[in-house]
Write a protein that holds these residues in place. Structure first.
Motif, PDB file in Angstrom:
ATOM      1  N   SER A 135       2.760 -14.408 -13.897  1.00 46.36           N
ATOM      2  CA  SER A 135       3.280 -13.271 -13.596  1.00 46.36           C
ATOM      3  C   SER A 135       4.039 -13.357 -12.227  1.00 46.36           C
ATOM      4  O   SER A 135       3.885 -14.006 -11.523  1.00 46.36           O
ATOM      5  N   SER A 136       5.161 -12.618 -12.161  1.00 43.15           N
ATOM      6  CA  SER A 136       5.933 -12.821 -11.008  1.00 43.15           C
ATOM      7  C   SER A 136       5.941 -11.430 -10.048  1.00 43.15           C
ATOM      8  O   SER A 136       6.326 -11.384  -8.865  1.00 43.15           O
ATOM      9  N   SER A 137       4.613 -10.599 -10.756  1.00 42.21           N
ATOM     10  CA  SER A 137       4.240  -9.527  -9.953  1.00 42.21           C
ATOM     11  C   SER A 137       3.558  -9.824  -8.499  1.00 42.21           C
ATOM     12  O   SER A 137       2.924 -10.960  -8.522  1.00 42.21           O
ATOM     13  N   PHE A 138       3.669  -8.683  -7.657  1.00 43.82           N
ATOM     14  CA  PHE A 138       2.601  -9.295  -6.504  1.00 43.82           C
ATOM     15  C   PHE A 138       1.016  -9.046  -7.174  1.00 43.82           C
ATOM     16  O   PHE A 138       0.810  -8.321  -7.876  1.00 43.82           O
ATOM     17  N   PHE A 139       0.537  -9.833  -6.536  1.00 45.84           N
ATOM     18  CA  PHE A 139      -1.119  -9.715  -6.703  1.00 45.84           C
ATOM     19  C   PHE A 139      -1.762  -9.673  -5.450  1.00 45.84           C
ATOM     20  O   PHE A 139      -1.911 -10.619  -4.645  1.00 45.84           O
ATOM     21  N   PRO A 140      -2.015  -8.383  -4.925  1.00 48.88           N
ATOM     22  CA  PRO A 140      -2.765  -8.073  -3.456  1.00 48.88           C
ATOM     23  C   PRO A 140      -4.043  -8.640  -3.423  1.00 48.88           C
ATOM     24  O   PRO A 140      -5.052  -8.931  -4.437  1.00 48.88           O
ATOM     25  N   ASN A 141      -4.169  -9.149  -2.217  1.00 51.78           N
ATOM     26  CA  ASN A 141      -5.501  -9.665  -1.902  1.00 51.78           C
ATOM     27  C   ASN A 141      -6.203  -8.773  -0.445  1.00 51.78           C
ATOM     28  O   ASN A 141      -5.712  -9.037   0.430  1.00 51.78           O
ATOM     29  N   ILE A 142      -6.932  -7.731  -0.956  1.00 50.60           N
ATOM     30  CA  ILE A 142      -7.316  -6.873   0.048  1.00 50.60           C
ATOM     31  C   ILE A 142      -8.023  -7.308   1.403  1.00 50.60           C
ATOM     32  O   ILE A 142      -8.257  -7.259   2.195  1.00 50.60           O
ATOM     33  N   THR A 143      -9.061  -8.555   0.747  1.00 51.42           N
ATOM     34  CA  THR A 143      -9.837  -9.205   1.487  1.00 51.42           C
ATOM     35  C   THR A 143      -9.284  -9.866   2.425  1.00 51.42           C
ATOM     36  O   THR A 143      -9.902  -9.911   3.988  1.00 51.42           O
ATOM     37  N   LEU A 144      -8.130 -10.555   2.171  1.00 52.56           N
ATOM     38  CA  LEU A 144      -7.359 -11.404   3.135  1.00 52.56           C
ATOM     39  C   LEU A 144      -6.562 -10.272   4.312  1.00 52.56           C
ATOM     40  O   LEU A 144      -6.673 -11.059   5.214  1.00 52.56           O
ATOM     41  N   LEU A 145      -6.230  -9.464   3.785  1.00 51.30           N
ATOM     42  CA  LEU A 145      -5.721  -8.352   4.852  1.00 51.30           C
ATOM     43  C   LEU A 145      -6.649  -7.637   5.654  1.00 51.30           C
ATOM     44  O   LEU A 145      -6.552  -7.767   6.869  1.00 51.30           O
ATOM     45  N   VAL A 146      -7.680  -7.372   5.126  1.00 53.42           N
ATOM     46  CA  VAL A 146      -8.797  -6.523   6.012  1.00 53.42           C
ATOM     47  C   VAL A 146      -9.552  -7.699   6.891  1.00 53.42           C
ATOM     48  O   VAL A 146      -9.730  -7.282   8.141  1.00 53.42           O
ATOM     49  N   ILE A 147      -9.895  -8.721   6.567  1.00 55.36           N
ATOM     50  CA  ILE A 147     -10.565  -9.631   7.157  1.00 55.36           C
ATOM     51  C   ILE A 147      -9.909 -10.367   8.313  1.00 55.36           C
ATOM     52  O   ILE A 147     -10.206 -10.506   9.425  1.00 55.36           O
ATOM     53  N   HIS A 148      -8.752 -10.794   7.763  1.00 58.82           N
ATOM     54  CA  HIS A 148      -8.026 -11.914   8.642  1.00 58.82           C
ATOM     55  C   HIS A 148      -6.592 -11.236   9.065  1.00 58.82           C
ATOM     56  O   HIS A 148      -5.784 -12.137   9.750  1.00 58.82           O
ATOM     57  N   PHE A 152       3.424 -15.313   3.847  1.00 59.23           N
ATOM     58  CA  PHE A 152       2.244 -14.836   4.385  1.00 59.23           C
ATOM     59  C   PHE A 152       2.504 -14.621   5.918  1.00 59.23           C
ATOM     60  O   PHE A 152       3.034 -15.629   6.583  1.00 59.23           O
ATOM     61  N   VAL A 153       2.200 -13.316   6.575  1.00 56.45           N
ATOM     62  CA  VAL A 153       2.370 -13.477   7.936  1.00 56.45           C
ATOM     63  C   VAL A 153       0.953 -13.091   8.596  1.00 56.45           C
ATOM     64  O   VAL A 153       0.336 -12.422   8.399  1.00 56.45           O
ATOM     65  N   LEU A 154       0.532 -14.213   9.345  1.00 61.27           N
ATOM     66  CA  LEU A 154      -0.831 -14.212  10.022  1.00 61.27           C
ATOM     67  C   LEU A 154      -0.866 -13.384  11.376  1.00 61.27           C
ATOM     68  O   LEU A 154      -0.179 -13.922  12.368  1.00 61.27           O
ATOM     69  N   GLY A 155      -1.558 -12.220  11.362  1.00 61.75           N
ATOM     70  CA  GLY A 155      -1.652 -11.755  12.932  1.00 61.75           C
ATOM     71  C   GLY A 155      -0.681 -10.992  13.442  1.00 61.75           C
ATOM     72  O   GLY A 155      -0.832 -11.026  14.598  1.00 61.75           O
ATOM     73  N   LYS A 156       0.301 -10.705  12.922  1.00 65.41           N
ATOM     74  CA  LYS A 156       1.656  -9.976  13.560  1.00 65.41           C
ATOM     75  C   LYS A 156       1.416  -8.634  13.017  1.00 65.41           C
ATOM     76  O   LYS A 156       1.593  -8.462  11.857  1.00 65.41           O
ATOM     77  N   PRO A 157       1.941  -7.636  14.057  1.00 65.51           N
ATOM     78  CA  PRO A 157       1.839  -6.433  13.602  1.00 65.51           C
ATOM     79  C   PRO A 157       3.208  -6.347  12.516  1.00 65.51           C
ATOM     80  O   PRO A 157       4.331  -6.908  12.822  1.00 65.51           O
ATOM     81  N   ILE A 158       3.420  -5.553  11.501  1.00 63.78           N
ATOM     82  CA  ILE A 158       4.187  -5.349  10.530  1.00 63.78           C
ATOM     83  C   ILE A 158       5.280  -4.926  11.218  1.00 63.78           C
ATOM     84  O   ILE A 158       6.342  -5.346  10.727  1.00 63.78           O
ATOM     85  N   LYS A 159       5.271  -4.075  11.931  1.00 66.39           N
ATOM     86  CA  LYS A 159       6.777  -3.551  12.719  1.00 66.39           C
ATOM     87  C   LYS A 159       7.483  -4.336  13.223  1.00 66.39           C
ATOM     88  O   LYS A 159       8.474  -4.357  13.353  1.00 66.39           O
TER      89      LYS A 159
END
Length: 229
Positions: free
Chosen positions: A160-173, A191-198
């Motif tokens: 699939s070309s749809s987004f597949f969310p990874n809640i664990t990766l977001l919450v923990i890291h 993937f953006v590691l450790g940066k505020p979204i804004k």
């Protein structure tokens, strides 16, 4: 979603995303066990005060079925946690080195689409998985159903070309997944590691692709390296 990624990455990403499912099912099942009875039987068997037909007890006793399911899910949870660690280390390692790609490939504009489907993932997948099965009445059957459904989801996820969310990766890291576009207009997942979204949303950033030497359109997964000045 990750058609161009390698099998190891897909496995790590998928299994780590399912950690909430395994944890919630284990939490639900543990209180259903009659621990005093299990400890008594184990004590009696180990110290030969009373012998039991262990195989018959495992096959015929529902308590043993629940315990088996918990042990299997705990093992899968541990393996999924190792996958999460391996995935994060891989992303972090790739983030540390700028890509040798051309400018039109390694500079990506991050859109305002990020972490899509998190709520839908929880409401349409996690909750049904832990509430629709008869985990207590038919633990082994429910485990088989869970495995089949997970395999079907994984197969769909690969194609699939749809987004597949990874809640664990977001919450923990604190790893956010953005949809981005290269200067050539190719769509990529970043993937953006450790940066505020804004700080990065809508910005042009330098990225490194997951597989060295492969660039759009053959590769569509990249890792944020730095924001363009």
């Amino acid at each position: 979603m990750f058609l161009t990624s390698d099998e190891q990455f897909r496995r790590q990403y998928f299994l780590s995303s399912q950690i909430p499912v395994f944890v919630l099912i284990i939490i639900f099942m543990i209180p259903q066990l009659k621990w005093n009875l299990l400890i008594q039987k184990a004590y009696s068997f180990i110290f030969f005060k009373k012998k039991y037909n262990v195989l018959a007890w495992i096959v015929n006793n529902q308590e043993s079925h629940i315990l088996i399911v918990i042990i299997i899910l705990a093992g899968v949870w541990i393996y999924s946690s190792l996958c999460l660690i391996g995935l994060y280390n891989r992303l972090k390692r790739n983030r540390g080195t700028p890509a040798p790609a051309q400018k039109k490939q390694k500079f990506v504009t991050l859109t305002r689409e990020y972490n899509k489907g998190m709520l839908n993932f929880f409401l349409s997948l996690i909750l049904p998985l832990i509430t629709s099965f008869s985990l207590i009445d038919y633990p082994i059957t429910s485990l088989i159903e869970l495995i089949i459904i997970e395999c079907l989801i994984y197969d769909f996820f690969k194609k699939s070309s749809s987004f597949f969310p990874n809640i664990t990766l977001l919450v923990i890291h604190n790893v956010n997944l953005f949809l981005g576009k290269t200067l050539d207009g190719d769509r990529v997942y970043c993937f953006v590691l450790g940066k505020p979204i804004k700080q990065v949303v809508g910005k042009k950033v330098e990225v490194r692709y997951l597989t060295s030497g492969e660039y759009p359109p053959d590769q569509n997964i990249c890792i944020y390296v730095k924001k363009e000045l």
